[in-house]
Design an enzyme around this catalytic site. Structure first.
Site, PDB file in Angstrom:
ATOM      1  N   LEU A  94      22.092   5.781 -19.484  1.00  0.00           N
ATOM      2  CA  LEU A  94      23.276   6.487 -19.974  1.00  0.00           C
ATOM      3  C   LEU A  94      23.744   7.566 -19.000  1.00  0.00           C
ATOM      4  O   LEU A  94      24.151   8.652 -19.402  1.00  0.00           O
ATOM      5  CB  LEU A  94      23.018   7.108 -21.357  1.00  0.00           C
ATOM      6  CG  LEU A  94      22.695   6.126 -22.491  1.00  0.00           C
ATOM      7  CD1 LEU A  94      22.378   6.888 -23.768  1.00  0.00           C
ATOM      8  CD2 LEU A  94      23.832   5.149 -22.713  1.00  0.00           C
ATOM      9  N   CYS A  95      23.667   7.265 -17.704  1.00  0.00           N
ATOM     10  CA  CYS A  95      24.145   8.213 -16.694  1.00  0.00           C
ATOM     11  C   CYS A  95      25.085   7.516 -15.715  1.00  0.00           C
ATOM     12  O   CYS A  95      25.021   7.744 -14.501  1.00  0.00           O
ATOM     13  CB  CYS A  95      22.979   8.877 -15.974  1.00  0.00           C
ATOM     14  SG  CYS A  95      21.725   7.750 -15.354  1.00  0.00           S
ATOM     15  N   GLY A  96      25.939   6.645 -16.241  1.00  0.00           N
ATOM     16  CA  GLY A  96      26.937   5.988 -15.408  1.00  0.00           C
ATOM     17  C   GLY A  96      26.308   5.049 -14.394  1.00  0.00           C
ATOM     18  O   GLY A  96      25.311   4.381 -14.660  1.00  0.00           O
TER      19      GLY A  96
END
Length: 287
Positions: A88-90
């Site tokens: 969930l950090c691109g």
């Protein structure tokens, strides 16, 4: 057109998702500030130990530490891959792992063997799926890097170079530029090149106790460990920045979806009311 109840359910679901992404954005923003502070705090130490290592390496030419000597042929390469434990950090991990994969293909095309140290769960899983030879690993670092957790895996790689198990040591990590930009880079740790150490402005003369070899062995080992610790700190700051940006984008997209679904719901409700009015008017006219 879907029914009003189905649209209301979708709107409620997206609203709940937006609450989660908004909360994650705020948490990432809080962690980002602390991670950036730790990264900036570590930079002066890295710079100072680099200056000391440069001075000592030039001050004692009669003893050349193995870290400072380039090898004529390179047959085996050690690669340290720094990623995150969570997602969930691109595209942070994707970009770093793509760079690592391209480097591995390039080295293998030159006939060189690769040994990998994976720092972070995402990189470990990727390297295992790739079938790479993972000789050491570190996961579950948390939100703050601790050298005592890193030292075991790093010692395997540093000892591998001093014992001639491989001829070069590289590191892949994400360098923190600013909150909106994080750049994946690959850097050479060993042997130490002139660009990495730099040349001192003036010549220094040292008195070594117990001797030059013992001092250089300890100092340059600490220097390599400081470089890797700084890379991990940079990667953690990049992780929280990228997660905050990704969660903000997800929250904004959820708000847009809610607006679109609300418009569809209003149209559906208006059509239903219009249909009921038409039936009432039609029934009245028939009577």
């Amino acid at each position: 057109m879907p029914g009003s109840k189905e649209i209301r359910t979708k709107i409620k679901s997206v609203q709940n998702t937006r609450k989660i992404t908004k909360a994650m954005e705020m948490v990432a923003a809080s962690k980002m500030r602390r991670a950036q502070e730790r990264m900036r705090t570590a930079r002066p130490y890295s710079e100072k130990i680099r200056n000391v290592a440069a001075n000592i390496s030039h001050a004692n030419p009669e003893y050349r530490h193995p870290f400072l000597v380039s090898r004529d042929t390179v047959q085996r390469v050690g690669l340290i891959v720094v990623t995150t434990d969570k997602g969930l950090c691109g595209g942070l991990n994707t970009n770093a792992l793509r760079l690592a994969l391209n480097k591995i293909k390039e080295l293998e095309a030159q006939g060189e063997e690769i040994e990998v140290c994976a720092i972070g769960n995402k990189g470990l899983g990727f390297m295992q799926r790739l079938g790479a030879r993972v000789v050491s690993q570190v996961t579950a670092l948390g939100d703050k890097p601790h050298m005592e957790k890193l030292i075991g895996a790093l010692k395997v790689m540093i000892d591998g170079y001093t014992q001639d198990r491989f001829d070069r040591l590289l590191i892949v990590y994400t360098k923190f530029v600013n909150t909106m930009k994080q750049e994946p880079v690959v850097e050479q740790l060993l042997p130490l090149s002139g660009d990495a150490l730099g040349a001192p402005e003036t010549s220094w003369d040292y008195i070594y106790e117990p001797d030059a070899q013992a001092v250089l062995d300890q100092l340059l080992t600490r220097y390599i460990e400081a470089l890797i610790y700084q890379a991990v700190a940079e990667n953690m700051a990049s992780e929280q920045s990228a997660r905050m940006v990704a969660m903000k984008a997800a929250s904004d997209n959820a708000a847009n979806v809610i607006d679109e679904l609300t418009l569809v719901y209003n149209k559906s409700r208006q059509a239903s009311i219009t249909k009921e009015l038409s039936e009432i008017v039609g029934g009245a006219a028939a009577v």
